[in-house]
Design a protein around this motif. Structure first.
Motif, PDB file in Angstrom:
ATOM      1  N   TYR A 151       0.845  -1.207   0.000  1.00 11.62           N
ATOM      2  CA  TYR A 151       0.000   0.000   0.000  1.00 11.62           C
ATOM      3  C   TYR A 151       0.876   1.251   0.000  1.00 11.62           C
ATOM      4  O   TYR A 151       0.644   2.204  -0.758  1.00 11.62           O
ATOM      5  CB  TYR A 151      -0.910  -0.008   1.236  1.00 11.62           C
ATOM      6  CG  TYR A 151      -1.959   1.079   1.258  1.00 11.62           C
ATOM      7  CD1 TYR A 151      -3.291   0.793   0.997  1.00 11.62           C
ATOM      8  CD2 TYR A 151      -1.625   2.411   1.551  1.00 11.62           C
ATOM      9  CE1 TYR A 151      -4.258   1.791   1.017  1.00 11.62           C
ATOM     10  CE2 TYR A 151      -2.579   3.411   1.577  1.00 11.62           C
ATOM     11  CZ  TYR A 151      -3.896   3.099   1.312  1.00 11.62           C
ATOM     12  OH  TYR A 151      -4.850   4.090   1.342  1.00 11.62           O
ATOM     13  N   THR A 152       1.898   1.224   0.844  1.00 10.69           N
ATOM     14  CA  THR A 152       2.772   2.398   0.981  1.00 10.69           C
ATOM     15  C   THR A 152       3.559   2.640  -0.299  1.00 10.69           C
ATOM     16  O   THR A 152       3.705   3.784  -0.749  1.00 10.69           O
ATOM     17  CB  THR A 152       3.712   2.195   2.185  1.00 10.69           C
ATOM     18  OG1 THR A 152       2.900   2.064   3.351  1.00 10.69           O
ATOM     19  CG2 THR A 152       4.669   3.360   2.345  1.00 10.69           C
ATOM     20  N   VAL A 167       4.017   8.697   9.284  1.00  8.69           N
ATOM     21  CA  VAL A 167       3.057   8.273   8.243  1.00  8.69           C
ATOM     22  C   VAL A 167       2.356   6.985   8.692  1.00  8.69           C
ATOM     23  O   VAL A 167       1.123   6.937   8.794  1.00  8.69           O
ATOM     24  CB  VAL A 167       3.761   8.084   6.881  1.00  8.69           C
ATOM     25  CG1 VAL A 167       2.783   7.553   5.849  1.00  8.69           C
ATOM     26  CG2 VAL A 167       4.373   9.403   6.421  1.00  8.69           C
ATOM     27  N   TYR A 181     -11.961   3.213  12.130  1.00 12.54           N
ATOM     28  CA  TYR A 181     -10.696   3.723  11.584  1.00 12.54           C
ATOM     29  C   TYR A 181     -10.109   4.780  12.519  1.00 12.54           C
ATOM     30  O   TYR A 181      -8.899   4.877  12.676  1.00 12.54           O
ATOM     31  CB  TYR A 181     -10.912   4.308  10.192  1.00 12.54           C
ATOM     32  CG  TYR A 181      -9.664   4.247   9.337  1.00 12.54           C
ATOM     33  CD1 TYR A 181      -9.083   3.034   9.017  1.00 12.54           C
ATOM     34  CD2 TYR A 181      -9.064   5.405   8.853  1.00 12.54           C
ATOM     35  CE1 TYR A 181      -7.925   2.968   8.235  1.00 12.54           C
ATOM     36  CE2 TYR A 181      -7.915   5.350   8.069  1.00 12.54           C
ATOM     37  CZ  TYR A 181      -7.350   4.121   7.769  1.00 12.54           C
ATOM     38  OH  TYR A 181      -6.203   4.062   6.999  1.00 12.54           O
ATOM     39  N   ASN A 269      -9.511  -1.014   1.309  1.00 14.47           N
ATOM     40  CA  ASN A 269      -8.123  -0.789   0.889  1.00 14.47           C
ATOM     41  C   ASN A 269      -7.612  -2.006   0.120  1.00 14.47           C
ATOM     42  O   ASN A 269      -7.963  -3.146   0.453  1.00 14.47           O
ATOM     43  CB  ASN A 269      -7.217  -0.580   2.114  1.00 14.47           C
ATOM     44  CG  ASN A 269      -7.417   0.775   2.764  1.00 14.47           C
ATOM     45  OD1 ASN A 269      -8.173   1.609   2.268  1.00 14.47           O
ATOM     46  ND2 ASN A 269      -6.738   1.010   3.878  1.00 14.47           N
ATOM     47  N   TYR A 308      -0.586  15.594  -1.025  1.00 11.76           N
ATOM     48  CA  TYR A 308       0.075  15.165   0.220  1.00 11.76           C
ATOM     49  C   TYR A 308       1.510  15.697   0.256  1.00 11.76           C
ATOM     50  O   TYR A 308       2.263  15.476  -0.699  1.00 11.76           O
ATOM     51  CB  TYR A 308       0.212  13.637   0.266  1.00 11.76           C
ATOM     52  CG  TYR A 308      -1.061  12.855   0.402  1.00 11.76           C
ATOM     53  CD1 TYR A 308      -1.460  12.367   1.642  1.00 11.76           C
ATOM     54  CD2 TYR A 308      -1.834  12.544  -0.708  1.00 11.76           C
ATOM     55  CE1 TYR A 308      -2.617  11.614   1.765  1.00 11.76           C
ATOM     56  CE2 TYR A 308      -2.990  11.796  -0.586  1.00 11.76           C
ATOM     57  CZ  TYR A 308      -3.379  11.330   0.654  1.00 11.76           C
ATOM     58  OH  TYR A 308      -4.512  10.578   0.781  1.00 11.76           O
ATOM     59  N   TYR A 343       1.458  16.915   7.071  1.00 13.92           N
ATOM     60  CA  TYR A 343       0.436  15.916   6.763  1.00 13.92           C
ATOM     61  C   TYR A 343      -0.730  16.132   7.732  1.00 13.92           C
ATOM     62  O   TYR A 343      -1.019  15.314   8.577  1.00 13.92           O
ATOM     63  CB  TYR A 343       1.063  14.531   6.926  1.00 13.92           C
ATOM     64  CG  TYR A 343       0.292  13.354   6.388  1.00 13.92           C
ATOM     65  CD1 TYR A 343      -1.007  13.462   5.908  1.00 13.92           C
ATOM     66  CD2 TYR A 343       0.890  12.108   6.365  1.00 13.92           C
ATOM     67  CE1 TYR A 343      -1.681  12.360   5.424  1.00 13.92           C
ATOM     68  CE2 TYR A 343       0.226  10.990   5.883  1.00 13.92           C
ATOM     69  CZ  TYR A 343      -1.059  11.124   5.421  1.00 13.92           C
ATOM     70  OH  TYR A 343      -1.723  10.024   4.952  1.00 13.92           O
TER      71      TYR A 343
HETATM   72  N1  UDP Z   1      -1.327   2.419   5.240  1.00  8.32           N
HETATM   73  C1  UDP Z   1      -1.033   1.161   4.744  1.00  8.32           C
HETATM   74  N2  UDP Z   1      -2.048   0.276   4.573  1.00  8.32           N
HETATM   75  C2  UDP Z   1      -3.332   0.576   4.848  1.00  8.32           C
HETATM   76  C3  UDP Z   1      -3.638   1.856   5.347  1.00  8.32           C
HETATM   77  C4  UDP Z   1      -2.604   2.771   5.517  1.00  8.32           C
HETATM   78  O1  UDP Z   1       0.131   0.879   4.456  1.00  8.32           O
HETATM   79  O2  UDP Z   1      -4.218  -0.279   4.652  1.00  8.32           O
HETATM   80  C5  UDP Z   1      -0.205   3.377   5.433  1.00  8.32           C
HETATM   81  C6  UDP Z   1       0.133   4.084   4.110  1.00  8.32           C
HETATM   82  O3  UDP Z   1       1.501   4.412   4.094  1.00  8.32           O
HETATM   83  C7  UDP Z   1      -0.738   5.308   4.196  1.00  8.32           C
HETATM   84  C8  UDP Z   1      -0.572   5.686   5.672  1.00  8.32           C
HETATM   85  O4  UDP Z   1      -0.577   4.407   6.339  1.00  8.32           O
HETATM   86  O5  UDP Z   1      -0.310   6.322   3.312  1.00  8.32           O
HETATM   87  C9  UDP Z   1      -1.635   6.586   6.245  1.00  8.32           C
HETATM   88  O6  UDP Z   1      -2.926   6.026   5.975  1.00  8.32           O
HETATM   89  P1  UDP Z   1      -4.240   6.926   5.987  1.00  8.32           P
HETATM   90  O7  UDP Z   1      -5.384   6.027   5.747  1.00  8.32           O
HETATM   91  O8  UDP Z   1      -4.231   7.757   7.207  1.00  8.32           O
HETATM   92  O9  UDP Z   1      -3.983   7.842   4.699  1.00  8.32           O
HETATM   93  P2  UDP Z   1      -4.858   9.041   4.069  1.00  8.32           P
HETATM   94  O10 UDP Z   1      -6.298   8.797   4.413  1.00  8.32           O
HETATM   95  O11 UDP Z   1      -4.299  10.298   4.634  1.00  8.32           O
HETATM   96  O12 UDP Z   1      -4.584   8.904   2.599  1.00  8.32           O
END
Ligand code: UDP
Ligand code: FAD
Length: 365
Positions: A151-152, A167, A181, A269, A308, A343
């Motif tokens: 995901y990252t 992060v 969440y 996700n 971002y 962020y």
């Molecule tokens: N993340 C991940 N897997 C997930 C959810 C989040 O690896 O299922 C990591 C990923 O790096 C992501 C960060 O955690 O960018 C922050 O997630 P968040 O859902 O807070 O992101 P946003 O809603 O700000 O896009």
């Protein structure tokens, strides 16, 4: 000469404008986009469904002061966001909790059992400098690979080890079955949407809003006592030290007619499948009743509108150079997610904007 120019009609700009107007100042707000609300803008799509064109926005905060302030401009709908992650074809709660671990590994652990299991599964790391440290330290390599690394990589174009700890630290790990969440005290959606809330904020007679207008255009033709800038800080200074990386997204919207529900929760996700990171189905967020349903898929990309800031040491060092210039800039305030390169969630931007106006009014009552 008008008292204030506010560049950007998102949370940062709209809160500043509203507060200044409430203190008797005359404010011009410009935004280069054709609408107010910044990335939190919402609208009814061509099928009659309230959607978030720039991706799902869920309001949550622990700050009573911030919910009280925004409550002057909107009623609220109680909504607790839930997210599932698809791993090897099945859906599991994320943040990882007791349900996730028991279902994934065929276990029947109670809360103490989960704590003991995590203790032997995790890879202790000290200090926690990168996002990889954070994830390995809390859940170990297998869960890291299943839920976080892919995901990252998609979201940021970087490995977990290349991103600052903050992060991944946004996502907790839980020993219990709590599958929300967020756990903030206040979790609400604006009852009639974000745009209606922004309209009420900006409706003050002391505020003029001009849309489709860039800072560059007004600064060439008009002068102001003070500028509040909420756009990207590197753009303000003509990219003098080089471009600050901002991660962008492409949003693919879809409407499915005659569909009561597409997915069981607001967001699913996809850590390891597809080019998109997640699918959000808006009806869960808004509670809207409709015969069809509208979705958005988020495809991360390097180019495009800045969404971002990318938290990693090299970028923070570059931001500091711009911040030093910003501090010397007379009669100018830099506030918001792009101008402060943080962020920030929406509530944090509101907090930063309220603080910025307090500082300005203290200096120029
Ligand atoms: N993340 C991940 N897997 C997930 C959810 C989040 O690896 O299922 C990591 C990923 O790096 C992501 C960060 O955690 O960018 C922050 O997630 P968040 O859902 O807070 O992101 P946003 O809603 O700000 O896009
Ligand atoms: P923005 O909303 O980016 O507003 C800045 C405005 O300035 C823009 O409208 C831009 O057009 C304008 N501008 C920039 N430069 C110029 C210029 N030169 N001239 C004229 N106008 C200019 N936060 C949460 O709390 N919960 C969530 O669920 C959540 N989900 C998110 C999902 C996504 C996909 C993204 C990208 C963000 C999410 N956020 C969420 C974060 C939230 O969007 C931000 O914290 C908040 O909207 C930032 O407000 P802002 O005013 O600082 O910036």
């Amino acid at each position: 000469m008008r008292d204030f120019l506010v560049v950007g009609a998102g949370f940062a700009g709209s809160v500043c404008a509203e507060r200044l107007a409430a203190h008797g100042k005359r404010v011009l707000v410009v935004d280069r986009r054709p609408h107010i609300g910044g990335n939190a803008y919402d609208r009814v799509d061509e099928h009659g469904v309230l959607i978030h064109p720039y991706g799902p926005h869920i309001f949550h905060t622990n700050a009573k002061r911030i919910i009280a302030y925004l409550s002057r401009f909107t009623d609220w709908r109680f909504y607790e966001h839930r997210v599932l992650a698809q791993v090897e074809g099945k859906l599991y709660p994320i943040p990882i909790n007791r349900t996730t671990i028991n279902a994934l590994y065929g276990l029947a652990l109670d809360e103490d059992g989960v704590a003991a299991w995590l203790e032997k599964t995790r890879t202790p790391r000290d200090p926690l400098k990168t996002s990889e440290d954070v994830v390995l330290n809390s859940v170990g390599p297998d869960l890291c690979d299943k839920f976080f690394r892919g995901y990252t990589r998609k979201q940021w174009g970087l490995d977990l080890s290349e991103l600052s700890a903050g992060v991944a630290a946004r996502i907790p790990t839980r020993n219990n079955d709590d599958d929300r969440y967020f756990t903030d005290t206040f979790q609400f959606m604006p009852a009639e949407g974000y745009t209606k809330m922004f309209e009420r904020m900006l409706a003050h007679p002391g505020i003029e809003v001009r849309l489709g207008v860039d800072f560059e255009d007004v600064k060439a033709t008009e002068s102001f006592g003070h500028v509040i800038y909420t756009g990207p800080i590197d753009a303000y200074f003509g990219y003098r030290f080089g471009k600050l990386p901002y991660r962008s997204l492409r949003f693919e919207h879809q409407h499915l007619p005659d569909t009561a529900q597409y997915q069981p929760v607001g967001t699913v996700n996809y850590p390891n499948d597809h080019d998109y990171t997640r699918i959000t189905e808006f009806r869960h967020l808004t509670g809207q009743q409709h015969s069809g349903t509208s979705l958005v898929r988020e495809y991360p990309q390097a180019e495009g509108d800045p969404y971002y800031p990318v938290p990693r040491p090299a970028n923070e060092a570059l931001f500091k150079q711009y911040e030093a210039l910003a501090k010397q800039e007379a009669n100018t305030t830099f506030v918001g997610r792009l101008a402060q390169y943080r962020y920030y969630n929406m509530d944090q931007v509101v907090g930063a904007a309220l603080a910025a106006v307090d500082d300005i009014l203290a200096a120029k009552p």
